[in-house]
Scaffold this active site. Structure first.
Site, PDB file in Angstrom:
ATOM      1  N   GLY A 573     -35.742 -54.594   5.139  1.00  0.00           N
ATOM      2  CA  GLY A 573     -34.580 -55.011   4.935  1.00  0.00           C
ATOM      3  C   GLY A 573     -34.003 -55.987   5.699  1.00  0.00           C
ATOM      4  O   GLY A 573     -34.620 -56.239   6.794  1.00  0.00           O
ATOM      5  N   GLY A 574     -32.791 -56.852   5.642  1.00  0.00           N
ATOM      6  CA  GLY A 574     -32.276 -57.715   6.412  1.00  0.00           C
ATOM      7  C   GLY A 574     -33.490 -58.784   6.850  1.00  0.00           C
ATOM      8  O   GLY A 574     -33.765 -58.938   8.079  1.00  0.00           O
ATOM      9  N   GLY A 576     -36.678 -58.671   6.767  1.00  0.00           N
ATOM     10  CA  GLY A 576     -38.010 -58.441   7.092  1.00  0.00           C
ATOM     11  C   GLY A 576     -38.340 -56.964   7.427  1.00  0.00           C
ATOM     12  O   GLY A 576     -37.357 -56.104   6.958  1.00  0.00           O
ATOM     13  N   VAL A 578     -38.885 -53.764   9.999  1.00  0.00           N
ATOM     14  CA  VAL A 578     -39.164 -53.456  11.364  1.00  0.00           C
ATOM     15  C   VAL A 578     -40.197 -52.445  11.851  1.00  0.00           C
ATOM     16  O   VAL A 578     -40.095 -51.257  11.199  1.00  0.00           O
ATOM     17  CB  VAL A 578     -37.576 -53.211  11.614  1.00  0.00           C
ATOM     18  N   ASP A 693     -22.800 -60.406   7.813  1.00  0.00           N
ATOM     19  CA  ASP A 693     -23.418 -59.081   7.057  1.00  0.00           C
ATOM     20  C   ASP A 693     -23.290 -58.085   7.790  1.00  0.00           C
ATOM     21  O   ASP A 693     -24.115 -57.052   7.984  1.00  0.00           O
ATOM     22  CB  ASP A 693     -24.997 -59.544   6.756  1.00  0.00           C
TER      23      ASP A 693
END
Ligand SMILES: *[C@@H]1O[C@H](CO)[C@@H](O)[C@H](O)[C@H]1NC(C)=O
Ligand SMILES: *[C@@H]1O[C@H](CO)[C@@H](O)[C@H](O)[C@H]1NC(C)=O
Ligand SMILES: *[C@@H]1O[C@H](CO)[C@@H](O)[C@H](O)[C@H]1NC(C)=O
Ligand SMILES: *[C@@H]1O[C@H](CO)[C@@H](O)[C@H](O)[C@H]1NC(C)=O
Ligand SMILES: *[C@@H]1O[C@H](CO)[C@@H](O)[C@H](O)[C@H]1NC(C)=O
Ligand SMILES: *[C@@H]1O[C@H](CO)[C@@H](O)[C@H](O)[C@H]1NC(C)=O
Ligand SMILES: *[C@@H]1O[C@H](CO)[C@@H](O)[C@H](O)[C@H]1NC(C)=O
Ligand SMILES: *[C@@H]1O[C@H](CO)[C@@H](O)[C@H](O)[C@H]1NC(C)=O
Length: 895
Positions: A573-574, A576, A578, A693
Site C-alpha cells: 500500500g501507499g 508500493g 515494503v 494521507d
C-alpha cells in the site's frame, strides 16, 4: 368343449400359481427384510406372518406390498437382495435410519415412484443402480458415506421431478442428461459432493426450479456460469463455494428467481443491472468473489450478503467508477473478464500499478502491454477511447476476431503489436508513423479464419523453430549464467567494502575518491552526499547503481531483502510494497515503489523530492535513510518500526494477539502524531509540506510504543509554498476533509481534519469508515460529532469498551473528544492549527507524567535536526551538490 374347459382350468391354475407365488414371494421378501433390520418401532412385524396384515409402515394394494415407509424409526441392519422381488412397490422410504452395507440391486422395481434412502450409513451402491426404475418421480440418496459417480442409468426415469443427492460422495462431472432427459425436473440437489468440471451447457433448456450445486469438496466446479441465463424456470440457485469463474450472466429472463447464492467463487466483472433490478429477487449472497465495477445497489427488500471489501469494486462506496476504469472494464469484457485482471486491478485508479497499464505523470494511460497475458476473446473497440495511448502490445495471446478500426483514431499511437494471436481480417489503415506488427497471425488479411486443420506445421518449420528459438534461448541462458556470476561477485565486493567502510564502486569511479568520515556501516545510508543511482553500462555490460552516501546499490537491496522475497514483505500500500531488509547494521524497511507511481518522466523531480526528505529529521517522522532510483527501480529505505502500524494495534489487536492500547498509550500516540505533523506544517511555511494521507496505517510504532508518521511528502507536487495547492486527490475516504474531497484543494487544515478523525478512532476503537452489508458506509466523523454534540451522556457509550473508564481517564477522553470535533469542523478556517493541537495534547500528557515519567522523560522537544538547521541546509546548497540538488534548492528558495 371338454378340452376347452380343461384348458381354462389349466390357465386358472397357472394364474393362481403365479399369483400365489408372487404373494408368497412378497411375504418371503418381507420376512427377509424383517430379519435383516431391527428397530423397536417395528416390534409388531413379528406378531403376524402376513406383512399385509398390520405391519407397521407396510401398505399393500391387491395383496401386493405397495409401500414400505419406515423412515426415521431408528432402524439398523441392512437391506436384503430379496427387496428386488417386491415388484408392486411404489414407495420405498427408509431415510433417517442407521442402515448400512451396500444398497441392494432393485432393478425390477419398475413401479417404484418414490425412493428415499437419505441419511443412512449406506457405504456402497451397485453399478447402474437406477437401471429399470422407469417410474421414478422422486429420489433422495444424500447424506450417505458412498463413493460413486452417477451413470446414464438414471436417464430412463423420464418422469423424474425431484433428485436430491447432496453429501453422498458423488464424483466426476455433472451428467449432461439432467438438462435434457427430464422434462418435469423441478429440484436437483448435488451439494457437498466431489463433483468437478463445468456446468453442462445442456442445462440451458432445463425446467429445474431449485438447483443446488454448492460446496463441492474436491477440485470443485469450474468454468463460467453463463448457461444460467437460459434457465428461466429457476427460483432458487445455489452455486456458492465452488471455483466458478467469469462474469455474471444476463438475468433478465429469470423472472422467478428468488434466492441466488454465488458467494465464495471467483466470479469477475460487474454485477449486471439485470440482476440488481430483478423484481422477483428476495435473497442474494455474493461475498468473496472478484466482482468489479461499481458497488451494486439492490432494492431494500432484498436480503443481501455482500462484503464489499472482498470484491474488486472500483470503490467501497456507492458511485461511478473513474472513466479510465470503465474503459478498461469494457476492454476486459471482450476478454471474458480474466481473473488475472480482476485480481490485480484494484481501486479506482488504473495508474496505481495495474498490471499491463503504464501512465504518464498526468495519469493518462500511455502504454498498454498485455503481452503473454493468456488472453482469449477479441480486441475491444474501446481501446479506441484511450486517446493518450502510445503503445499497445497484445502479442502472444490467443485473441481471435479482427483488429477494430477504432484503433486508427488514436492520434498518439506509435506502436501496435498484435503478433502471435489468431486474428483474421483486413488490418485497418494506420497513419505512416504507427508501427503495426501482425506476425504470427496465420489468417490476418483473410476474411474468415481457416479451420485448425489448415494450420498443421510442416516438418521443415519445426526445424526452423529449433534453429530460431531453442538455440537463441540457449545462448541467452549461457549469457545470463555468466552475468549472474559477475553480478554476484560485484555485490559481494560491495558488501565486503561496506564492512571495511570502503565505499568504492564495483569499478573505480571518479568520485569514489572521497571516502566518508564515518566508519559505521550505516553511514552508507546516512551520509550527506547526493549523487546519482543510475543503471550504467560498463564495458562488461553489467548494470549497477553508482555508489554514494544516500544511494544504496540495487544489488545490496536485493541481498538484504532476500531478493525481494515474499517472506520479507512487511506490508503493501501507499504506492508500493515494503520489505524487511536485514542490513549489516540492523533491520530497515525497504519500500519498493510501483513504477507507475512516478513514471520515468517525473523521475528527476521525484529524486529531488526524495533528497529533501532524506533531510527531514524529527523523532515523530519515520526517517528516510537512503534510496535507489532509476528508470527501473524506485526504492526507498526507511527506519524500521518493529511494532508495525497503528491499525494493527487499534483495530486488529485481537487477531494479532496483542494487548488493547490503554488510554495513556493512545494519548501519547496522538501527541506523537501531532508533533510530527506540526513539524511538517511548520516546514510548509517554507516549502509545501502537507501530508495529505494521515491515517492509522501510516502511523508506525516502535518497541516503546511511541509513534512516528510515515509516507509523508511523496505525493506532493507543489512547486512552491502557496497556501493551498490544487492536486489530484491523494487521501483515503473517511479521513478526507470535505473541502479537499470537494475541490481537490489542499491546505494544512486538511491534515488537521484527518488528525481529528484519528483521535476519534483512538477514542472509539472504530474505523473511520465501516461498510455495512448494503454497501452504505458508516462515517465515523459525522457520527461521532453528532453523538458528542447532542448527548454528552450517550457519548460515553461511544468510548472503546477496552479503555478503562476511571474518572481521570474519562475527563481526559472528553477533552480529546472535544479537540477531535474541533479538528473535524466542517469549515477549514474553524479548525485549529497543529500547534494548538500539540499544546492541548501535551498538557494532558503532562498530567500523566508523575505516573509514567519514563515515557515522556527521554522524549523532549529536541529534533535530530532542528528546523532552522534543516532550512538553512536547503537554502544554502553545499558546493558539492549535484545538479539535482541545486534544482532542489531552486525549488525551496525560488519564490
Ligand atoms: C402394528 O403397529 C401399527 C402402528 O404402530 C398399527 O397400525 C398396527 O395395527 C399394528 N399391527 C398389529 C398386528 O398389531
Ligand atoms: C453395520 O452396522 C452394524 C452395527 O449396527 C455392524 O455390526 C456391521 O459390521 C455394519 N456392517 C457394515 C457392512 O458396515
Ligand atoms: C419435489 O420436491 C418439492 C420440494 O421439496 C415438493 O414440494 C414436491 O412435492 C416434490 N415432488 C415430488 C413429485 O415428489
Ligand atoms: C472428496 O474430496 C475430499 C477433499 O478433497 C476428499 O477428502 C475425499 O476423500 C473425497 N471423497 C471421495 C469420495 O472421493
Ligand atoms: C440461450 O438462449 C439464447 C437466446 O434464446 C440462445 O441464443 C443461446 O444459444 C442459448 N444458449 C444456450 C447455451 O442454449
Ligand atoms: C448463501 O446463501 C445460501 C442460500 O440462501 C445459504 O444457504 C448459504 O448459507 C449462504 N452462504 C453463506 C456463506 O452465507
Ligand atoms: C511487454 O511486457 C513484456 C512482459 O512483461 C516485456 O517482456 C516486453 O518487453 C514488454 N513490451 C513492451 C513493448 O513494453
Ligand atoms: C511470442 O510467441 C512466439 C511464438 O511462440 C515466439 O517466437 C516469440 O518469441 C514470442 N514473443 C515474445 C515477445 O516472447
Amino acid at each position: 368343449m371338454h378340452s376347452k374347459s380343461l384348458l381354462l382350468l389349466l390357465a386358472l391354475n397357472l394364474y393362481l400359481t403365479l399369483c400365489y407365488h408372487t404373494l408368497a414371494d412378497d411375504a418371503a421378501a418381507m420376512h427377509e427384510l424383517a430379519s435383516s433390520i431391527t428397530s423397536t418401532s417395528l416390534y409388531n412385524w413379528s406378531t403376524s406372518s402376513d406383512p399385509c396384515n398390520g405391519w407397521a409402515g407396510v401398505l399393500c394394494d391387491g395383496g401386493r406390498v405397495s409401500k414400505i415407509q419406515i423412515g426415521n424409526m431408528g432402524v439398523s441392519g441392512f437391506l436384503p437382495a430379496a427387496l428386488n422381488s417386491l415388484t408392486g412397490l411404489t414407495r420405498l422410504e427408509v431415510m433417517g435410519n442407521q442402515i448400512n452395507g451396500s444398497l441392494p440391486v432393485i432393478s425390477s422395481l419398475s413401479n417404484l415412484q418414490y425412493l428415499f434412502l437419505h441419511s443412512n450409513n449406506f457405504n456402497s451402491i451397485p453399478q447402474n443402480f437406477f437401471a429399470g426404475l422407469n417410474s421414478l418421480l422422486s429420489v433422495s440418496i444424500g447424506d450417505n458415506p458412498l463413493s460413486w459417480s452417477l451413470g446414464e442409468d438414471l436417464k430412463s426415469a423420464s418422469n423424474l421431478v425431484n433428485f436430491t443427492a447432496s453429501d453422498c460422495g458423488m464424483q466426476g462431472p455433472i451428467p449432461d442428461f439432467f438438462g435434457t432427459s427430464f422434462p418435469s425436473l423441478e429440484l436437483l440437489e448435488l451439494s457437498y459432493n466431489n463433483l468437478t468440471g463445468e456446468m453442462p451447457q445442456s442445462f440451458a433448456g432445463s425446467t429445474v426450479k431449485f438447483l443446488h450445486l454448492n460446496s463441492q469438496k474436491g477440485g470443485k466446479l469450474t468454468g463460467g456460469i453463463d448457461v444460467i441465463a437460459n434457465m428461466t424456470s429457476l427460483q432458487q440457485l445455489w452455486l456458492h463455494s465452488n471455483s466458478f469463474t467469469g462474469p455474471l450472466p444476463d438475468f433478465s429472463e429469470l423472472v422467478n428467481l428468488e434466492d441466488l447464492a454465488l458467494r465464495d467463487n471467483q466470479l469477475t466483472g460487474p454485477v449486471p443491472d439485470s440482476l440488481t433490478k430483478l423484481a422477483s429477487l428476495k435473497s442474494i449472497n455474493l461475498t468473496n468473489n472478484l466482482l468489479q465495477g461499481p458497488v451494486p445497489v439492490f432494492s431494500q427488500s432484498v436480503k443481501l450478503d455482500l462484503d464489499v471489501k472482498s470484491e474488486r469494486f472500483c470503490r467501497t462506496d456507492v458511485g461511478n467508477c473513474d472513466a479510465n476504469v470503465n474503459i478498461l472494464l469494457s476492454i476486459a469484457k471482450s476478454f471474458g473478464y480474466p481473473k488475472t485482471f480482476a485480481e490485480n486491478w484494484r481501486g479506482n485508479n488504473a495508474c496505481n500499478n495495474w498490471p499491463g497499464i503504464t501512465c504518464d505523470r498526468a495519469l493518462n494511460i500511455v502504454i498498454i502491454n498485455f503481452s503473454h497475458f493468456a488472453l482469449n476473446g477479441v480486441i475491444s473497440p474501446d481501446f479506441g477511447s484511450l486517446i493518450y495511448i502510445q503503445k499497445l502490445v497484445l502479442s502472444n495471446n490467443s485473441l481471435t476476431g479482427t483488429i477494430p478500426s477504432t484503433l486508427t483514431n488514436l492520434k498518439n499511437l506509435r506502436e501496435l503489436d498484435v503478433s502471435y494471436n489468431s486474428l483474421h481480417g483486413k488490418v485497418p489503415s494506420f497513419s505512416d508513423n504507427v508501427i503495426v506488427i501482425t506476425t504470427g497471425n496465420p489468417d490476418i488479411g483473410k476474411d474468415e479464419p481457416e479451420n485448425a486443420d489448415g494450420m498443421k506445421k510442416p516438418a521443415s518449420s519445426i526445424a526452423l523453430i529449433v534453429v530460431c528459438t531453442i538455440i537463441p534461448v540457449l545462448i541467452v541462458l549461457a549469457v545470463l549464467f555468466c552475468c549472474y556470476k559477475k553480478i554476484k561477485i560485484c555485490a559481494d565486493n560491495w558488501l565486503n567494502r561496506m564492512r571495511r567502510s570502503d565505499y568504492g564502486s564495483c569499478k573505480p569511479m571518479k568520485d569514489s575518491s572521497s571516502p566518508l568520515s564515518s566508519v559505521n556501516p550505516s553511514a552508507v545510508l546516512l551520509g550527506d552526499k547526493n549523487t546519482k543511482c543510475s543503471t550504467k553500462s560498463n564495458t562488461d555490460g553489467l548494470s549497477f547503481c553508482e555508489p554514494t552516501s544516500w544511494v544504496v546499490p540495487i544489488e545490496i537491496l536485493r541481498q538484504v531483502t532476500n531478493n525481494f522475497s515474499e517472506d520479507n514483505i512487511l506490508g503493501r500500500g501507499g504506492f508500493g510494497t515494503v520489505y524487511k531488509g536485514e542490513f549489516n547494521d540492523g533491520t530497515k524497511a525497504v519500500k519498493r515503489m510501483e513504477n507507475n507511481v512516478i513514471g520515468s518522466s517525473g523521475l528527476t523531480e521525484f529524486k529531488s523530492e526524495v533528497s529533501v526528505l532524506t533531510r527531514v529529521r524529527h523523532r515523530n517522522l519515520v526517517a528516510l535513510l537512503g534510496y535507489c532510483l532509476d528508470e527501473n527501480e524506485k526504492i526507498l529505505v526507511y527506519e524500521y518500526m518493529p511494532q508495525g502500524t497503528l491499525t494493527r494495534h487499534l483495530f486488529e489487536w485481537k487477531k494479532e494477539g496483542l494487548e488493547p492500547l490503554s488510554w495513556k498509550r493512545r494519548l501519547f500516540i496522538g501527541l506523537d502524531v501531532a508533533r510530527g505533523v506540526e513539524y511538517l506544517h511548520r516546514l510548509a511555511q517554507q516549502i509545501s509540506f502537507i501530508h495529505r494521507d494521515l491515517k492509522p496505517s501510516n502511523i508506525l510504532l516502535g518497541d516503546d510504543m511511541r509513534a512516528k508518521v510515515s509516507d509523508f511528502g511523496l505525493v506532493k507536487k507543489a512547486p512552491d509554498g502557496m497556501y493551498s495547492v490544487e492536486t489530484r486527490l491523494a487521501g483515503t475516504f473517511g479521513y478526507l476533509a470535505p473541502e479537499y474531497a470537494a475541490t481537490g484543494r489542499v491546505t494544512t487544515k486538511a491534515d488537521v481534519y484527518s488528525f481529528g478523525v484519528i483521535l476519534m478512532e483512538l477514542i472509539t476503537g472504530r474505523r473511520a469508515i465501516e461498510n455495512n452489508q448494503l454497501g452504505e458506509s458508516f462515517h465515523l466523523a459525522t457520527w461521532f460529532r453528532r453523538k458528542y454534540y447532542t448527548d454528552k451522556v450517550e457519548f460515553k457509550s461511544t468510548i472503546d469498551p477496552y479503555i478503562d473508564q476511571e474518572e481521570e481517564t474519562l475527563s481526559s477522553v472528553t477533552t480529546i473528544a472535544e479537540l477531535a470535533c474541533y479538528c473535524c469542523a466542517r469549515e477549514a478556517h474553524q479548525r485549529p492549527n497543529m500547534g494548538h493541537v500539540v499544546n492541548v495534547l501535551s498538557s494532558l500528557a503532562e498530567t500523566w507524567k508523575p505516573v509514567d515519567a519514563e515515557l515522556e522523560e527521554n522524549y523532549g522537544v529536541e529534533f535530530n535536526l532542528t528546523l532552522p538547521e534543516a532550512l538553512r541546509q536547503w537554502q544554502e546548497p553545499d558546493t558539492s551538490l549535484t545538479s539535482e540538488a541545486s534544482q532542489l534548492s531552486g525549488m525551496s528558495s525560488g519564490r
